[in-house]
Design a protein around this motif. Structure first.
Motif, PDB file in Angstrom:
ATOM      1  N   VAL A   1      -2.181  -5.964  -9.015  1.00 61.92           N
ATOM      2  CA  VAL A   1      -2.624  -6.589 -10.362  1.00 61.92           C
ATOM      3  C   VAL A   1      -1.289  -6.374 -11.202  1.00 61.92           C
ATOM      4  CG1 VAL A   1      -4.151  -5.970 -12.259  1.00 61.92           C
ATOM      5  CG2 VAL A   1      -5.229  -5.695 -10.150  1.00 61.92           C
TER       6      VAL A   1
ATOM      7  N   THR B   1      -1.233 -19.302  -9.282  1.00 61.71           N
ATOM      8  CA  THR B   1      -1.115 -18.901  -8.087  1.00 61.71           C
ATOM      9  C   THR B   1       0.479 -19.086  -7.655  1.00 61.71           C
ATOM     10  OG1 THR B   1      -3.323 -19.476  -7.626  1.00 61.71           O
ATOM     11  CG2 THR B   1      -1.862 -19.029  -5.696  1.00 61.71           C
TER      12      THR B   1
ATOM     13  N   ASP C   1      -0.783 -10.816   0.977  1.00 59.88           N
ATOM     14  CA  ASP C   1      -1.977 -10.367   1.202  1.00 59.88           C
ATOM     15  C   ASP C   1      -2.319  -9.235   0.526  1.00 59.88           C
ATOM     16  OD1 ASP C   1      -1.958 -12.192   2.993  1.00 59.88           O
ATOM     17  OD2 ASP C   1      -1.230 -11.014   4.829  1.00 59.88           O
ATOM     18  N   GLY C   2      -1.379  -8.754  -0.177  1.00 61.15           N
ATOM     19  CA  GLY C   2      -1.599  -7.372  -0.870  1.00 61.15           C
ATOM     20  C   GLY C   2      -2.538  -7.472  -2.210  1.00 61.15           C
ATOM     21  N   ASN C   3      -3.315  -6.719  -2.551  1.00 59.50           N
ATOM     22  CA  ASN C   3      -4.390  -6.925  -3.650  1.00 59.50           C
ATOM     23  C   ASN C   3      -3.566  -6.145  -4.914  1.00 59.50           C
ATOM     24  OD1 ASN C   3      -6.454  -7.447  -5.303  1.00 59.50           O
ATOM     25  ND2 ASN C   3      -7.790  -5.859  -4.504  1.00 59.50           N
TER      26      ASN C   3
ATOM     27  N   GLU D   1       0.722  -1.138   0.031  1.00 58.22           N
ATOM     28  CA  GLU D   1       0.047   0.008   0.067  1.00 58.22           C
ATOM     29  C   GLU D   1       0.959   1.380   0.025  1.00 58.22           C
ATOM     30  OE1 GLU D   1      -2.291  -0.397   3.394  1.00 58.22           O
ATOM     31  OE2 GLU D   1      -3.020  -2.322   3.165  1.00 58.22           O
TER      32      GLU D   1
END
Length: 478
Positions: A268, A249, A264-266, A53
């Protein structure tokens, strides 16, 4: 009279002891002080969890330390997806192995900044209380200092500089290797994404054919045995798709580990499968000597071995030790001492011989590495050309025939001649062929990256600056 003599001697003793204590305190005042730094893994885990983040920190660093082969800090935007170039910048900043390697440079930097210092002077005090009556207390105070007239300290500084430069070259080599590892991992992840998409499209098409087969079974135009074979093929496609999802994955986890980011980070990622190799230079050996990070690191290690031998040779020339002091034995005396070792028996022969042998080993390592890299480049180029020919031949022959087969079956279906089993068989073969073509393209791209890794960056700096807290930007270029 005896009492006054004793009193005067006692006063002189106290003065001498006091002067020695003051001198010792003055010398100790320059000593470093210990400062504890507790290990807080909980805080680090919290920072690691939210690192994805705060990728704007990477853009700020790129803005303060621009590099020609990195994306411009003003266009570095991960909100619309992370490209391979942006991922390389993130890996240079957060990769755990690179962080450890840079911190190792702190060791050589500390040695460099403190090399070549004079030895500390030695303060000595001797006292003797004679038990005979009316005998004074005898004492002596000495101060010894070694004067480095041999030039050893200058060579020590030169060796420390070479050792630190060697560590920086190792960091630059590790950075380049990490970037190439990231590119290969990116290609593999992108291939798994494309493979999963191909299988998904095949399943959608097979599901449509399955509905036609069900109607044919109900109409009695196809046996249930034939229909069951079709369903088995479709289930196999579902199994392959699940395996492709698992492989994708795992490939993404490898990418996140190289980036130094939490799973855990979202995030792309933008897929990229194709990679072109850089052109080969005319003088391959000259280019590798000047641009290969691995060769540069070995050259720097040889310089360390060279300076180490020079230091061992310099150690055989002695330094002068000068001592001065005061003594009241029998009467008041001013002491002066001078010592100079005579290098005729030892002369540091063992150290010189060992350093010379280590220099020969360093030379052999550098020469062998250059030979291996030259051969690896020729081999990698040949393998890349063979892989390119194999992929093009496969696409031209196999995929062309399968596409023609698919078009003819579609034309027959429009005329009302539906052969469901033939459609599914053709679909299965086309899917397998496209997956195989994808694997060939992945292999070709990885071989192209291998060539880029061997050739090294286009611009190799003559000198690298130390930075043990943030990534070193060494002007590397693909």
């Amino acid at each position: 009279m005896d009492t006054s003599v004793r009193h005067a001697a006692s006063v002189r003793v106290r003065h001498a002891v006091f002067a020695s204590c003051i001198g010792g305190l003055v010398l100790l005042s320059g000593c470093a002080r210990y400062q504890p730094s507790p290990l807080d893994l909980q805080q680090h885990a919290e920072e690691f969890r939210h690192r994805a983040e705060q990728l704007s920190v990477v853009a700020e660093h790129m803005r303060s330390s621009p590099s020609p082969d990195m994306p411009d800090a003003h266009v570095f935007d991960v909100t619309d997806g992370i490209s391979m170039d942006e991922a390389e910048a993130i890996a240079l900043f957060y990769n755990a192995d690179l962080r450890t390697e840079r911190l190792r440079a702190g060791l050589t930097l500390a040695t460099k900044e403190n090399a070549g210092l004079w030895d500390d002077p030695e303060l000595g005090f001797d006292g003797a209380e004679i038990l005979s009556p009316a005998s004074p207390f005898e004492y002596g105070v000495t101060l010894q200092l070694t004067v480095p007239v041999s030039g050893r300290l200058r060579v020590e500084r030169a060796r420390a500089d070479a050792a630190h430069e060697s560590q920086l070259r190792r960091i630059a080599s590790k950075e380049w290797a990490t970037r190439m590892d990231l590119r290969r991992a990116w290609i593999r992840w992108s291939a798994q994404v494309e493979r999963e998409r191909m299988l998904s499209e095949a399943i959608d098409y097979a599901s449509d054919v399955e509905q036609v087969v069900d109607r044919l079974v109900q109409a009695g135009e196809m046996s249930r045995v034939e229909a069951r074979l079709l369903k088995i093929d479709i289930e196999q496609l579902h199994t392959d798709q699940l395996q492709a999802e698992i492989d994708r994955t795992q490939a993404k986890q490898t990418l996140l580990a190289l980036l130094g980011l939490s799973a855990d980070g979202n995030l792309v990622f933008e897929s990229q499968i194709h990679a072109e190799p850089p052109p080969l230079p005319e003088q391959i050996d000259t280019h590798l000597i000047e641009h290969s990070p691995e060769v540069a690191a070995l050259i720097a290690e040889y310089e360390v071995a060279e300076e180490s031998l020079r230091l061992e040779v310099q150690k055989q020339y002695p330094d002068i030790t000068i001592g001065s002091g005061y003594s009241n034995e029998d009467d008041h005396r001013l002491l002066l001492g001078l010592s100079l070792p005579v290098p005729i028996l030892n002369a540091n022969r063992a150290g010189i011989a060992e350093a010379a042998a280590l220099r020969d080993i360093a030379r052999a390592d550098a020469e062998r590495a250059l030979e291996d890299i030259c051969n690896s480049l020729v081999s990698a180029r040949s393998m890349y050309e063979a892989a390119t020919s194999q992929r093009m031949e496969y696409e031209h022959r196999v995929l062309t025939l399968l596409d023609e087969q698919s078009r003819e079956l579609a034309a027959l279906a429009e005329l009302g001649e539906v052969n469901a089993l033939m459609l599914v068989e053709t679909l299965s073969r086309i899917t397998l062929a496209r997956v195989r073509a994808l694997e060939l393209q992945q292999q070709e791209s990885e071989l192209a990256i291998n060539i880029a890794e061997i050739l090294g960056p286009r611009d190799m700096p003559e000198h690298l600056e130390s930075n043990t807290h943030e990534p070193t930007q060494s002007g590397e270029s693909r």
